[in-house]
Write a protein that holds these residues in place. Structure first.
Motif, PDB file in Angstrom:
ATOM      1  N   LYS A 109      49.458  74.727  69.751  1.00 48.39           N
ATOM      2  CA  LYS A 109      50.741  74.843  69.841  1.00 48.39           C
ATOM      3  C   LYS A 109      51.166  73.625  72.108  1.00 48.39           C
ATOM      4  N   LEU A 110      49.350  73.734  72.323  1.00 51.60           N
ATOM      5  CA  LEU A 110      49.133  73.501  73.931  1.00 51.60           C
ATOM      6  C   LEU A 110      49.309  71.581  73.791  1.00 51.60           C
ATOM      7  N   LYS A 111      48.636  70.851  72.714  1.00 45.93           N
ATOM      8  CA  LYS A 111      48.711  69.921  72.264  1.00 45.93           C
ATOM      9  C   LYS A 111      50.273  69.044  71.421  1.00 45.93           C
ATOM     10  N   THR A 112      50.038  68.109  71.450  1.00 47.51           N
ATOM     11  CA  THR A 112      51.625  66.977  71.731  1.00 47.51           C
ATOM     12  C   THR A 112      51.394  66.746  70.363  1.00 47.51           C
ATOM     13  N   LEU A 113      52.356  66.429  69.337  1.00 48.12           N
ATOM     14  CA  LEU A 113      51.805  65.475  67.838  1.00 48.12           C
ATOM     15  C   LEU A 113      50.905  64.071  68.522  1.00 48.12           C
ATOM     16  N   ASN A 114      51.348  63.535  69.974  1.00 48.91           N
ATOM     17  CA  ASN A 114      50.759  62.582  69.803  1.00 48.91           C
ATOM     18  C   ASN A 114      48.542  62.021  70.329  1.00 48.91           C
ATOM     19  N   ARG A 126      38.724  67.525  60.996  1.00 49.18           N
ATOM     20  CA  ARG A 126      39.426  69.260  60.805  1.00 49.18           C
ATOM     21  C   ARG A 126      39.643  69.403  61.601  1.00 49.18           C
ATOM     22  N   ILE A 127      39.990  70.516  61.769  1.00 45.34           N
ATOM     23  CA  ILE A 127      40.370  72.421  62.293  1.00 45.34           C
ATOM     24  C   ILE A 127      40.325  73.358  61.666  1.00 45.34           C
ATOM     25  N   HIS A 128      38.997  74.040  61.523  1.00 47.30           N
ATOM     26  CA  HIS A 128      39.173  75.731  61.287  1.00 47.30           C
ATOM     27  C   HIS A 128      39.784  76.613  62.211  1.00 47.30           C
ATOM     28  N   LYS A 157      52.083  70.129  62.289  1.00 48.67           N
ATOM     29  CA  LYS A 157      52.248  69.423  63.343  1.00 48.67           C
ATOM     30  C   LYS A 157      50.991  68.554  63.279  1.00 48.67           C
ATOM     31  N   VAL A 158      49.612  69.709  62.885  1.00 46.40           N
ATOM     32  CA  VAL A 158      48.251  68.772  62.478  1.00 46.40           C
ATOM     33  C   VAL A 158      48.022  67.619  61.511  1.00 46.40           C
ATOM     34  N   PRO A 195      48.364  73.649  54.053  1.00 43.88           N
ATOM     35  CA  PRO A 195      46.704  73.497  54.687  1.00 43.88           C
ATOM     36  C   PRO A 195      45.815  72.905  53.396  1.00 43.88           C
ATOM     37  N   ASP A 196      44.668  71.725  53.693  1.00 46.45           N
ATOM     38  CA  ASP A 196      44.173  71.467  53.011  1.00 46.45           C
ATOM     39  C   ASP A 196      43.420  72.036  52.140  1.00 46.45           C
ATOM     40  N   PHE A 197      42.886  72.811  53.254  1.00 46.76           N
ATOM     41  CA  PHE A 197      41.988  74.124  52.628  1.00 46.76           C
ATOM     42  C   PHE A 197      42.528  75.599  52.855  1.00 46.76           C
ATOM     43  N   VAL A 198      42.119  76.138  51.299  1.00 48.66           N
ATOM     44  CA  VAL A 198      42.368  77.573  51.867  1.00 48.66           C
ATOM     45  C   VAL A 198      41.514  78.381  51.675  1.00 48.66           C
ATOM     46  N   ARG A 199      40.547  78.742  52.355  1.00 48.11           N
ATOM     47  CA  ARG A 199      39.424  79.870  53.002  1.00 48.11           C
ATOM     48  C   ARG A 199      39.611  81.336  52.488  1.00 48.11           C
TER      49      ARG A 199
END
Length: 290
Positions: A109-114, A126-128, A157-158, A195-199
């Motif tokens: 949440k500290l990063k904007t969409l841009n 990818r973000i885990h 957002k991601v 999300p793309d993956f649920v682990r």
């Protein structure tokens, strides 16, 4: 490469080059986690990270296809610094297909969409993310540092930025008391941002953590194998997707892998078959750490 302490990475990054961009975890307050409990968090300098990338190129050649930038919550790095190392990595390894990091909603949440869009253009694939649960009461108890609503907001957002998101659900983390809420709410939150993956992971007490002490003192009740399977079934029954569901960890009781919603009937059938197996045939859920 120069590694400090134990370097943790997701199972799916087994073939990736591991480069420590950060040391430890900036949150380091989750009651169940002992990964970085005795490590003071710091961000490594870009110069040191680049030097490690250069060393890796000299050792492996330029054919590296994937890089995981450890440690916990590397997404916290300032965007311009993270962009710098992503572009440098692509310069060192022209055949790169994937670059990934850990990142929880607290730090996403500290990063904007841009900013996320810039990171995606630079090569962040990818973000885990350890969501663990969609139940706000469970999240509060385990001190994750974010709410279900924040997870949904950051997940959307991601996804909008075009970065893949791999979410981790910790089966049994609500204990017996909140097993239904944990399953229902986790499904609701995952369906909200797909999300793309649920682990899936099954909670196992980790010595030296606050939740381990709660377990020893009887304040937290572990799920039995049947209870863990029923929680898994309830979660899957309420998932809508679309996303890929993976049970790619030794802690789990049910080997369920496939696509939601297409493969959901087969997954539920697999769990039902396992529930017909005598419960004493399953390992004890806490056997690895007690």
């Amino acid at each position: 490469m120069r590694y400090e302490g134990t370097v943790y990475r997701p199972p799916s990054e087994a073939d990736s080059l591991l480069i420590q961009a950060t040391i430890g975890c900036p949150h380091n307050n989750c009651t169940f986690c002992g990964m970085y409990r005795n490590t003071k968090f710091r961000i490594r300098s870009v110069a040191d990270i680049k030097e490690d990338l250069l060393m890796a190129r000299d050792y492996h050649g330029n054919k590296v296809r994937s890089i995981f930038f450890a440690d916990g919550n590397t997404i916290l790095m300032k965007t311009d610094l993270l962009l710098d190392i992503l572009y440098y990595a692509r310069e060192m390894f022209p055949y790169l297909k994937r670059m990934t990091v850990y990142g929880s909603a607290k730090f996403m949440k500290l990063k904007t969409l841009n900013e996320f869009r810039l990171l995606r253009v630079a090569g962040l694939t990818r973000i885990h993310s350890g969501m663990e649960s969609g139940d706000d009461e469970v999240l509060r108890r385990i001190k994750k540092g974010f709410s279900a609503a924040e997870m949904i907001e950051e997940g959307l957002k991601v996804r909008e930025a075009g970065i893949e998101l791999s979410e981790y659900i910790l089966l049994g983390i609500g204990g017996r008391e909140r097993t239904q809420e944990h399953a229902f709410e986790s499904a609701r939150v995952l369906n909200a941002f797909t999300p793309d993956f649920v682990r899936l992971r099954t909670y196992v007490p980790w010595k030296g953590t606050p939740l381990y002490e709660d377990y020893l003192q009887g304040r937290f009740q572990l799920l039995s194998p049947y209870e863990a399977l029923r929680e898994t079934r309830l979660l899957i029954a309420n998932l809508e997707g679309p996303f890929k569901l993976l049970s790619d960890h030794v802690s789990n009781f049910a080997p369920i892998n496939g696509n939601i919603p297409n493969d959901k009937p087969e997954m539920l059938e697999t769990i039902d078959r396992l529930l017909a197996v005598p419960e004493n045939n399953f390992r004890q859920v806490d056997s690895r750490y007690l």
